[in-house]
Scaffold this motif. Structure first.
Motif, PDB file in Angstrom:
ATOM      1  N   SER A  83     -46.450 -22.739 -76.403  1.00 29.85           N
ATOM      2  CA  SER A  83     -45.135 -22.131 -76.919  1.00 29.85           C
ATOM      3  C   SER A  83     -44.262 -23.005 -77.851  1.00 29.85           C
ATOM      4  O   SER A  83     -43.594 -22.830 -78.606  1.00 29.85           O
ATOM      5  CB  SER A  83     -44.262 -21.587 -75.948  1.00 29.85           C
ATOM      6  OG  SER A  83     -43.859 -22.617 -74.923  1.00 29.85           O
ATOM      7  N   ARG A  84     -44.482 -24.430 -77.379  1.00 25.40           N
ATOM      8  CA  ARG A  84     -43.788 -25.336 -78.088  1.00 25.40           C
ATOM      9  C   ARG A  84     -44.434 -25.693 -79.476  1.00 25.40           C
ATOM     10  O   ARG A  84     -43.879 -26.548 -79.999  1.00 25.40           O
ATOM     11  CB  ARG A  84     -43.652 -26.612 -77.237  1.00 25.40           C
ATOM     12  CG  ARG A  84     -42.279 -26.469 -76.211  1.00 25.40           C
ATOM     13  CD  ARG A  84     -42.479 -27.013 -75.074  1.00 25.40           C
ATOM     14  NE  ARG A  84     -41.292 -27.064 -74.337  1.00 25.40           N
ATOM     15  CZ  ARG A  84     -41.191 -25.847 -73.297  1.00 25.40           C
ATOM     16  NH1 ARG A  84     -42.263 -24.832 -73.262  1.00 25.40           N
ATOM     17  NH2 ARG A  84     -40.114 -25.776 -72.566  1.00 25.40           N
ATOM     18  N   GLN A  85     -45.387 -25.214 -79.779  1.00 22.15           N
ATOM     19  CA  GLN A  85     -46.119 -25.546 -81.045  1.00 22.15           C
ATOM     20  C   GLN A  85     -45.836 -24.247 -82.003  1.00 22.15           C
ATOM     21  O   GLN A  85     -46.269 -24.399 -83.223  1.00 22.15           O
ATOM     22  CB  GLN A  85     -47.772 -25.643 -80.893  1.00 22.15           C
ATOM     23  CG  GLN A  85     -48.212 -26.523 -79.697  1.00 22.15           C
ATOM     24  CD  GLN A  85     -47.615 -27.862 -79.904  1.00 22.15           C
ATOM     25  OE1 GLN A  85     -47.524 -28.468 -81.093  1.00 22.15           O
ATOM     26  NE2 GLN A  85     -47.054 -28.498 -78.777  1.00 22.15           N
ATOM     27  N   ALA A 120     -40.775 -21.989 -74.341  1.00 24.71           N
ATOM     28  CA  ALA A 120     -39.732 -22.945 -75.203  1.00 24.71           C
ATOM     29  C   ALA A 120     -38.594 -21.716 -75.678  1.00 24.71           C
ATOM     30  O   ALA A 120     -38.906 -20.775 -75.799  1.00 24.71           O
ATOM     31  CB  ALA A 120     -40.572 -23.281 -76.532  1.00 24.71           C
TER      32      ALA A 120
END
Length: 390
Positions: free
Chosen positions: A189-191, A234
């Motif tokens: 999710s942080r990508q 995120a």
């Protein structure tokens, strides 16, 4: 879509869905609808659940995901991002949990319904904010902020109760596999960045479904999967996901759950033959919440300090009445507490509906009165100190 995201809509639809469920259950259609709810859907021998369980265990996980995203935001960037901000509502929330438990225990303790003590501890955010939106024009924003913080902390307590009290025979390898999926979900999710990528979104959806299945099979209630994913995601992508899911949750998930949970036949017995669990919930929700939140909130404002001006006693009572609208999470807690005792579950469900209805009526009266009071009373402008119309 703006209507589906408004504070007014979920409360109205939830109330209507519960009313329809109660009417249907006590009509000639009741037996047929009950049969549909118990029909299994899925792949027999592989993974199949009844319609009722797909709603309560499956769809409701989306609601808890949305709630968890809001919790994450409030705990990191919002009203609860420091101990100083959270102190007053935390103490009030503690009173709003402990006093209803005490009231329920005093009424139902020692009976077969005693294990239902967590049921009257919940506050339904959708209903509470819906009442404020419809009847609270003119109320200072500090009341809404206090109530929102209070309801969020109540949700945390409800989630802990679900995770700790209603988990049995945990399959640790499956639970560890679910936690691994959550960890990968958090990393991916942080990508996403600002624009997002379709392949990553598909991967996140697959991981989310896998997490839900593994949590369900592990013996932990599957709605906890939604909580874990919402807290792990995120923040920016999580807020986007919440924005996308919110109309579907408000228009489909919550009404379906309210309808299914309210499919309860009203027992044709005398009042003396009703379960103590019904009376415990019916009294603990409106009375316990009002007394607990008001008293604890009053104490908190005098001993705990914190930010902002004190709320008048009348506003604390109003917040307590809103807190007594347990509904969604209380209905789920009733389902879980008496999963093996449907006759008690049905009566505590009626207690939830009745207690929430009493709190709703009381809240409408008090919110309308306080809103009228603030509209008629000049309020000091915090920038100048001069009085101005509310």
């Amino acid at each position: 879509m703006s209507l589906l995201r408004s504070a007014r809509f979920p409360a109205a639809v939830l109330l209507a869905a519960a009313a329809v469920g109660l009417v249907v259950a006590n009509s000639p259609l009741g037996a047929s609808v009950d049969a549909v709810m118990h029909a299994e859907v899925g792949v027999p021998g592989v993974f199949a659940l009844s319609v009722e369980h797909w709603i309560a265990d499956g769809l409701l996980a989306l609601f808890f995901f949305v709630v968890a995203v809001e919790l994450q935001y409030e705990l990191t960037s919002g009203q609860l991002n420091s101990a100083r901000h959270a102190l007053r509502p935390a103490i009030a929330a503690a009173g709003g949990v402990l006093v209803p438990i005490a009231v329920f225990a005093a009424i139902a303790g020692g009976s077969d319904a005693a294990r239902g003590w967590p049921i009257p501890t919940a506050t339904d955010i959708a209903f509470a904010l819906g009442v404020l939106a419809v009847f609270g024009r003119g109320l200072p924003s500090r009341i809404r902020v206090f109530l929102l913080a209070l309801a969020i902390l109540d949700d945390i307590v409800g989630i802990v109760f679900i995770a700790v009290l209603f988990t049995a025979d945990v399959q640790l390898p499956l639970l560890l596999a679910a936690l691994a999926c959550v960890a990968v979900f958090a990393v991916l999710s942080r990508q996403l960045g600002g624009r997002g990528h379709r392949a990553l979104i598909v991967a996140l959806v697959v991981l989310g479904v896998a997490t839900w299945v593994l949590v369900y099979l592990s013996g932990v209630h599957s709605t906890i999967a939604g909580v874990a994913l919402g807290l792990a995601m995120a923040q920016q992508p999580a807020l986007v996901a919440r924005h996308v899911l919110e109309p579907w949750v408000n228009a489909i998930v919550l009404p379906l759950f309210a309808f299914a949970a309210a499919l309860v036949a009203v027992p044709t017995v005398s009042a003396s033959e009703l379960s103590p669990g019904l009376w415990g919930v019916l009294i603990a929700l409106p009375a316990g919440k009002v007394v607990g939140i008001t008293f604890a909130g009053w104490i908190a404002q005098r001993v705990a300090g914190g930010d902002g001006p004190r709320l008048p006693l009348a506003d604390l009572v109003t917040a307590g009445s809103l807190g007594g609208i347990g509904f969604t999470v209380s209905l789920l807690l009733s389902e879980l507490a008496f999963a093996d005792h449907p006759e008690i579950r049905d009566q505590t469900t009626l207690g939830v509906l009745g207690g929430s209805a009493i709190s709703l009526v009381l809240a409408v009266i008090l919110v309308s009165w306080r809103a009228w009071h603030y509209r008629k009373t000049p309020q000091a402008d915090p920038r100048t100190g001069a009085a101005s119309p509310s």
